[in-house]
Design a protein around this motif. Structure first.
Motif, short mmCIF file in Angstrom:
data_model
loop_
_atom_site.label_atom_id
_atom_site.label_comp_id
_atom_site.label_asym_id
_atom_site.label_seq_id
_atom_site.Cartn_x
_atom_site.Cartn_y
_atom_site.Cartn_z
N ASN A 1 61.45 20.55 125.78
CA ASN A 1 62.85 20.72 126.15
C ASN A 1 63.76 19.91 125.24
O ASN A 1 64.85 20.38 124.90
N VAL A 2 63.34 18.71 124.86
CA VAL A 2 64.13 17.91 123.93
C VAL A 2 64.34 18.71 122.65
O VAL A 2 65.45 18.83 122.14
N ASP B 1 58.58 18.21 128.66
CA ASP B 1 59.87 17.57 128.44
C ASP B 1 60.16 17.42 126.95
O ASP B 1 61.30 17.53 126.51
N LEU B 2 59.10 17.15 126.18
CA LEU B 2 59.31 17.02 124.74
C LEU B 2 59.73 18.36 124.15
O LEU B 2 60.55 18.43 123.25
N ARG C 1 64.23 21.90 122.27
CA ARG C 1 65.09 23.06 122.49
C ARG C 1 66.55 22.65 122.57
O ARG C 1 67.42 23.32 122.03
N VAL C 2 66.82 21.51 123.25
CA VAL C 2 68.21 21.07 123.36
C VAL C 2 68.75 20.71 121.98
O VAL C 2 69.89 21.01 121.64
N LEU C 3 67.90 20.11 121.16
CA LEU C 3 68.34 19.76 119.81
C LEU C 3 68.42 20.99 118.91
O LEU C 3 68.94 20.91 117.81
N SER C 4 67.90 22.11 119.39
CA SER C 4 67.85 23.34 118.59
C SER C 4 67.17 23.12 117.25
O SER C 4 67.69 23.50 116.20
N LEU C 5 66.02 22.48 117.27
CA LEU C 5 65.27 22.28 116.02
C LEU C 5 64.78 23.62 115.50
O LEU C 5 64.41 24.50 116.28
N SER C 6 64.78 23.76 114.19
CA SER C 6 64.25 24.99 113.58
C SER C 6 62.74 25.02 113.82
O SER C 6 62.13 23.98 114.02
N ARG D 1 58.16 17.72 113.46
CA ARG D 1 58.67 16.50 114.08
C ARG D 1 58.24 16.33 115.53
O ARG D 1 58.28 15.22 116.04
N ILE D 2 57.89 17.42 116.20
CA ILE D 2 57.52 17.31 117.62
C ILE D 2 56.05 17.67 117.84
O ILE D 2 55.27 16.87 118.35
N TRP E 1 50.19 7.13 117.47
CA TRP E 1 51.30 6.40 118.05
C TRP E 1 50.91 5.84 119.40
O TRP E 1 51.56 4.98 119.93
N PRO F 1 53.12 15.48 115.66
CA PRO F 1 52.88 14.13 116.17
C PRO F 1 52.34 14.11 117.60
O PRO F 1 51.47 13.32 117.92
N ALA F 2 52.84 15.03 118.43
CA ALA F 2 52.39 15.03 119.82
C ALA F 2 50.90 15.36 119.90
O ALA F 2 50.20 14.87 120.77
#
Ligand SMILES: Nc1ncnc2c1ncn2[C@@H]1O[C@H](COP(=O)(O)OP(=O)(O)OP(=O)(O)O)[C@@H](O)[C@H]1O
Ligand SMILES: [Mg+2]
Lengths: 330, 264
Positions: A225-226, A222-223, A228-233, A240-241, A323, A244-245
């Motif tokens: 997908n988040v 799901d992270l 991908r939806v935000l279209s992060l470079s 950012r993903i 975290w 940290p994950a």
């Protein structure tokens, strides 16, 4: 609207209850390790008394303590000698300069026998360097392997083959390569240091690579997908993903790596006669005086304590950056 | 307002499985107007999430396609924001930072720092979460997480808001509360919304149209029910409205008579 005459006794009761609860929690936490330690010392004392070696009786706790204090004394004496040496040198140089202001004065370093504590510092410095080199390679490599299945498939067999290789097998190769490649007239680092650090690094790599790969590959879909939806470079996706994950798994790997590195280093120092705690042990063993076994015992305990402290430091760091505050980190 | 905004034409998808291709969806056709609120309802496993994921661009349709404002959709993008079934907040970021990540990505170069902060705070306020702005997802309740997820999606100012059972995991009270918030927000902002739900009451209360899906495999749109109830809608008033009960009965009839759950 509380009645002070009633409130105060209640407060007091609560306070004592809280104190009692605290004591209940802390007492076993403190008491049990102490009991364990005492039992161990007793066992050590009894066992030591019944083992005879060619260098006399096996050292018990008392001998270890007295050897430790003699090592401290030696270190202080050596420190004094070094200070005196520098003072003399300075005085001589000043004298020479007074006679002839253009005289070339050289400051030569003191070259005494490294003491036990010097060797500890050398070992710590070496393991940290090797660990840092390994981490700088292993974390990016692990992230790449975790993100890309093809790259993982390409690299994984290599990892699996190199992972079980003992440091002692690497050592001759590393030594030869370092002496062949690392040739400069005025080297910044001693060759022995470079050899030890690289050997440590080679053995430190794998736990971090493997754990980072697993951490990245098993990221919550799901992270992803988040992202991908935000279209992060790709770069901010990693920063950012992904990073940290994967932090909890990366730290698991780093802790394993550091523990491995510390074990590897002592062995490498013994085998290669490179300065450090391993050499200290080897020298004492070769020396074979009646104090040697006691001193080696001190070294063994210190090595264990340092390994423990290093792990605790990593744990503290992990707690700071992680975290996942609910994770039971130990 | 009456020209088609989002259009699914002949959408079908097959997944490769151990036993060969599994055709999950076949020939799904749907036209949605701007500002419309559409619910997808159907039995579990019929392919609702799959439809949503295709519109989001997370899945690629095997046949047919999706067109949004005259452009074909074939990759995910922030103009089609998704509220995921299980909130999917980044656990290492606070509520504020979770929304911030989306806002920075969508508005970089278009809004200044102060403007962005204002916009994030506006959206936190919209979902009534200003009080928890500096809390981590692990420190807030399920309903609060879902709100932040909705806040994050709204903050992206999407053309289409896609919600996959956004209130599925919540208790009835929290759910009613969030439904009311969602109706308010929809009335204010006029987003186009596609929402998946299992809850017939929720579908009738919120939607302009209810898309009822037939059972898979090869699921498709079974029937579409237009819900002609005036907005703003009030759940207490609707409880006495005979039309409300008619719509409800129609959906139930579809689900339990015409598309009886296949015996597992
Ligand atoms: N990635 C995939 N690979 C293979 N099969 C899939 C995949 N995704 C979905 N399916 C199959 O497609 C069908 C539809 O799944 P989908 O998740 O869309 O159902 P759903 O209607 O959202 O169900 P629910 O209400 O339980 O969430 C299911 O039979 C599922 O097994
Ligand atoms: Mg679903």
């Amino acid at each position: 609207m509380s009645n002070p005459a009633v409130a105060q006794p209640i407060k007091d009761t609560l306070k004592t209850a809280r104190k009692a609860a605290l004591a209940k929690r802390w007492l076993p936490a403190l008491l049990l390790p102490v009991v364990g330690l005492l039992a161990f010392l007793l066992f050590w004392q009894l066992a030591a008394g019944s083992i005879d070696t060619s260098l006399g009786k096996f050292p018990g706790p008392a001998q270890a303590v007295s050897q430790f204090s003699s090592l401290v004394d030696e270190h202080i004496a050596e420190q004094r000698k070094a200070d005196a040496f520098y003072q003399r040198q300075e005085a001589r140089n000043a004298e020479r300069l007074a006679k002839d202001p253009d005289a070339k004065v050289t400051v030569r370093p003191y070259t005494g026998k490294p003491t036990f504590f010097k060797q500890i510092l050398t070992s710590l410095y070496t393991v940290m360097t090797g660990f840092a080199i390994a981490s700088l390679i292993a974390i990016p490599l692990g992230i790449v392997c975790g993100l890309s299945r093809p790259i993982y498939n390409a690299i994984n067999p290599l990892i699996q083959v190199f992972k079980p290789v003992s440091p002692l097998a690497w050592l001759p190769l590393v030594t030869m390569v370092v002496s062949a490649v690392y040739t400069s007239a005025d080297p910044l680092f001693a060759k022995s240091f470079v050899t030890s650090a690289l050997t440590v690094a080679l053995c430190c790599l794998w736990p971090t690579v493997i754990n980072t790969t697993v951490g990245v590959a098993n990221m919550d879909k799901d992270l992803l997908n988040v992202s991908r939806v935000l279209s992060l470079s790709p770069l901010s996706h990693v920063r950012r993903i992904v990073l940290p994950a994967a932090i909890p798994m990366i730290f698991t790997g780093l802790r394993l790596s550091l523990a491995t590195g510390w074990m590897v280093l002592i062995a490498a120092e013994m085998l290669a006669q490179n300065p450090g705690l391993g050499k200290f042990i080897w020298d004492e063993f070769q020396n074979g005086s009646s104090n040697s076994l006691g001193r080696i015992m001190v070294a063994v305990i210190v090595i264990g304590l340092i390994g423990f402290v290093l792990d605790r430091l990593m744990l503290a760091l992990q707690r700071r950056v992680s975290w996942d505050k609910n994770a039971d980190l130990r | 307002m009456n020209h088609t905004h989002l259009e699914l034409t002949g959408v079908g998808i097959s997944f490769p499985t151990d036993k060969g291709l599994f055709c999950a969806l076949q020939n799904v056709n749907l036209k949605i107007d701007k500002g419309e609120f559409v619910s997808l309802i159907g039995h579990s496993g019929c392919g609702k999430s799959t439809v949503l994921n295709i519109v989001a661009g997370l899945y690629q349709a095997s046949t047919g396609g999706v067109i949004l404002d005259g452009k074909e959709v074939n990759s995910p993008g922030p103009e089609r924001a998704v509220v995921f079934q299980n909130h999917s907040l980044l656990p290492w970021l606070t509520c504020y930072q979770n929304i911030e990540l989306a806002v920075q990505q969508v508005f970089k170069g278009r809004k200044g720092k102060a403007e962005m902060r204002e916009w994030i705070e506006h959206n936190l306020n919209l979902v009534h979460m200003t009080h928890a702005r500096d809390k981590r997802p692990s420190e807030i309740s399920g309903g609060m997480k879902q709100r932040i997820g909705i806040g994050r999606a709204l903050a992206m100012q999407p053309k289409v808001l896609l919600m996959d059972e956004p209130f599925g995991a919540l208790d009835a009270l929290t759910r009613a509360h969030l439904q009311d918030s969602l109706m308010e927000i929809h009335a204010d902002l006029g987003n186009t919304v596609i929402m998946i739900t299992h809850d017939v009451d929720e579908a009738v209360l919120l939607s302009d149209r209810i898309v009822m899906m037939s059972n898979g495999p090869s699921a498709t749109v079974g029937d579409i029910l237009k819900v002609d109830l005036a907005r703003p809608r009030e759940r207490m008033a609707l409880a006495h409205d005979p039309r409300y009960h008619e719509y409800r009965a129609a959906v139930l009839e579809f689900l339990y008579q015409r598309q009886r759950r296949p015996a597992a």
